[in-house]
Design an enzyme around this catalytic site. Structure first.
Site, PDB file in Angstrom:
ATOM      1  N   ASP A  23       0.852  -1.189   0.000  1.00 56.83           N
ATOM      2  CA  ASP A  23       0.000   0.000   0.000  1.00 56.83           C
ATOM      3  C   ASP A  23       0.889   1.241   0.000  1.00 56.83           C
ATOM      4  O   ASP A  23       1.712   1.422   0.898  1.00 56.83           O
ATOM      5  CB  ASP A  23      -0.890  -0.019   1.246  1.00 56.83           C
ATOM      6  CG  ASP A  23      -2.060   0.954   1.161  1.00 56.83           C
ATOM      7  OD1 ASP A  23      -2.121   1.719   0.180  1.00 56.83           O
ATOM      8  OD2 ASP A  23      -2.892   0.944   2.075  1.00 56.83           O
ATOM      9  N   ASP A 117      -3.440   2.578  -5.620  1.00 57.80           N
ATOM     10  CA  ASP A 117      -2.268   2.614  -4.755  1.00 57.80           C
ATOM     11  C   ASP A 117      -2.093   1.393  -3.863  1.00 57.80           C
ATOM     12  O   ASP A 117      -1.239   1.401  -2.973  1.00 57.80           O
ATOM     13  CB  ASP A 117      -2.311   3.868  -3.881  1.00 57.80           C
ATOM     14  CG  ASP A 117      -3.555   3.946  -3.011  1.00 57.80           C
ATOM     15  OD1 ASP A 117      -4.548   3.274  -3.335  1.00 57.80           O
ATOM     16  OD2 ASP A 117      -3.535   4.687  -2.016  1.00 57.80           O
ATOM     17  N   GLU A 118      -2.851   0.330  -4.081  1.00 55.18           N
ATOM     18  CA  GLU A 118      -2.652  -0.852  -3.241  1.00 55.18           C
ATOM     19  C   GLU A 118      -3.015  -2.113  -4.007  1.00 55.18           C
ATOM     20  O   GLU A 118      -3.847  -2.102  -4.918  1.00 55.18           O
ATOM     21  CB  GLU A 118      -3.464  -0.766  -1.952  1.00 55.18           C
ATOM     22  CG  GLU A 118      -4.956  -0.725  -2.156  1.00 55.18           C
ATOM     23  CD  GLU A 118      -5.715  -0.801  -0.836  1.00 55.18           C
ATOM     24  OE1 GLU A 118      -5.347  -1.627   0.020  1.00 55.18           O
ATOM     25  OE2 GLU A 118      -6.682  -0.035  -0.687  1.00 55.18           O
TER      26      GLU A 118
END
Length: 417
Positions: A23, A117-118
């Site tokens: 993350d 983003d993860e």
């Protein structure tokens, strides 16, 4: 700050699965600092500019003042008036997200993105190539930093749920790992709300039943939990016991894409403002579909009504329609989304409007009949979209819009969580 906890995680020989959850830390805010070093060390908040905008990302300097993602911008300003507020640059975030994704895929072909983003990364069977789980995770963090200048927090465990919890606990810039034999010891003291599926209502009922930790939930009788919480009770008992067999899914067919925004003022369902926003969202979704080489067959309209339910909650309406031929054309997506407005069945004013697309197909997977060819109109539209994509790539997403179609976009989703 860097955290590492081997917790018996040195070798993967005794691991049934090795799953990492990576993350990016304060992703949008970190990108803004990366591109503008003058912001380093200053509270930075990325979010909507309207009075009803929401925080999409906050730097750790801003988080010290209590600012969090999804918080109303007005509340964030009160908590941290000295913060620098920036509207966000989604095309830049997507650009860096693609670099991060390539790094993830260099470690394993099985990557399940949850958002820009993860992602989950299945490292099972990679030990001979990448080394033990902790070594692989350290190298993953290092490669992300080298390729983007940004840091990621990583959790490594034999289950998806534990890996996600660990990456959350290791922020910022941390790495935590738990080996299979340590799972019960790790889970037992955690607050029960750490488990997926324990929302506000379920948490309140669990507290009423004296269940406040994962360990207490694991010790309860599964039959009792089923009577209290239905089928979810048995599922939560399994998670609390460390049993989570859900695989990391790299299958692109499971993805969906979404765009939404909150209006500065409540608007009527039949207002031109809603139509303009849905057109803008349709165009943005189409660009993302074309960039990823996929088309969508189902379009969903999402509306949040301006009728407070208390606790910051509002009623949500969704309406969906599946078209005969999958599409990545903005006008087609917008046409379906605006058409669904007539099926909303409400007289309330609207606080938020969004569009989601799912049931995806590979763009190159559509097969024509033996003697068929694409209609001239379709070929013309495809050429136009290629040209528009080239303009957007060079000058930004808002360089070309249809009419006055613009929208203050919230963080786009790549997958329904």
């Amino acid at each position: 700050m860097s955290i590492e906890e081997p917790a018996g995680a040195g070798s993967a020989a005794h691991w049934p699965r090795v799953i990492a959850h990576a993350d990016m830390d304060a992703f949008y805010a970190s990108v803004e600092v990366l591109d503008n070093p003058a912001l380093r060390g200053i509270p930075v908040i990325v979010g909507g500019r309207s009075a009803r905008g929401v925080v999409t990302s906050a730097s750790y300097e801003a988080r010290k003042f209590g600012v969090r993602s999804a918080m109303p911008t007005g509340q964030a300003r009160k908590l941290c008036p000295q913060a620098i507020f920036v509207p966000g640059r989604m095309e830049r975030y997507v650009e860096i997200s693609r670099v991060v994704r390539r790094v993830f895929e260099s470690f394993s072909p099985i990557v399940e993105p949850l958002s820009l983003d993860e992602a989950f990364i299945d490292l099972t069977g990679t030990e001979r190539l990448l080394g033990p789980p902790l070594d692989a995770a350290r190298n993953l963090k290092r490669r992300v930093l080298e390729e983007t200048g940004l840091v990621a927090s990583v959790g490594v465990a034999p289950t998806k749920m534990a890996a996600k919890i660990l990456s959350d606990m290791s922020k910022p810039d941390g790495l935590l790992a738990v080996a299979p034999e340590k799972m019960r010891e790790f889970l037992t003291p955690l607050p029960v709300e750490r488990l997926w599926g324990v929302g506000r209502v379920t948490l309140a009922r669990m507290h009423e039943c004296g269940i406040k930790t994962v360990g207490k939930l694991a010790r309860r009788d599964p039959a009792e939990l089923k009577s209290l919480f239905g089928a979810m009770g048995a599922h939560l008992h399994e998670l609390a016991s460390g049993n989570d067999t859900r695989p990391v899914i790299a299958d692109w067919q499971r993805k969906s894409y979404g765009e939404e925004n909150t209006f500065a003022q409540d608007v009527a369902l039949d207002s031109e403002e809603i139509r303009r926003v849905l057109i803008a969202h349709g165009d943005a979704l189409a660009r993302r579909l074309r960039a990823d080489g996929v088309r969508a067959r189902t379009i969903t309209l999402k509306l949040k009504l301006a009728r407070p339910l208390g606790g910051g909650r509002y009623p949500l309406i969704t309406r969906s329609f599946s078209i005969d031929a999958a599409t990545n054309d903005g006008p087609e997506i917008s046409r379906v989304a605006t058409g669904l407005l007539s099926k909303a069945g409400t007289r309330d004013k609207i606080r938020l409007a969004g569009v989601q697309v799912h049931q995806l197909e590979r763009a190159d997977g559509a097969q024509l009949g033996l003697f068929e060819s694409a209609p001239a109109e379709d070929r013309k539209r495809d050429r136009l979209n290629v040209a528009l994509d080239a303009v957007a790539k060079k000058f930004g997403d808002e360089a070309v819009t249809r009419g006055l179609a613009r929208a203050e976009r919230a963080a786009p989703t790549r997958r329904i969580k």
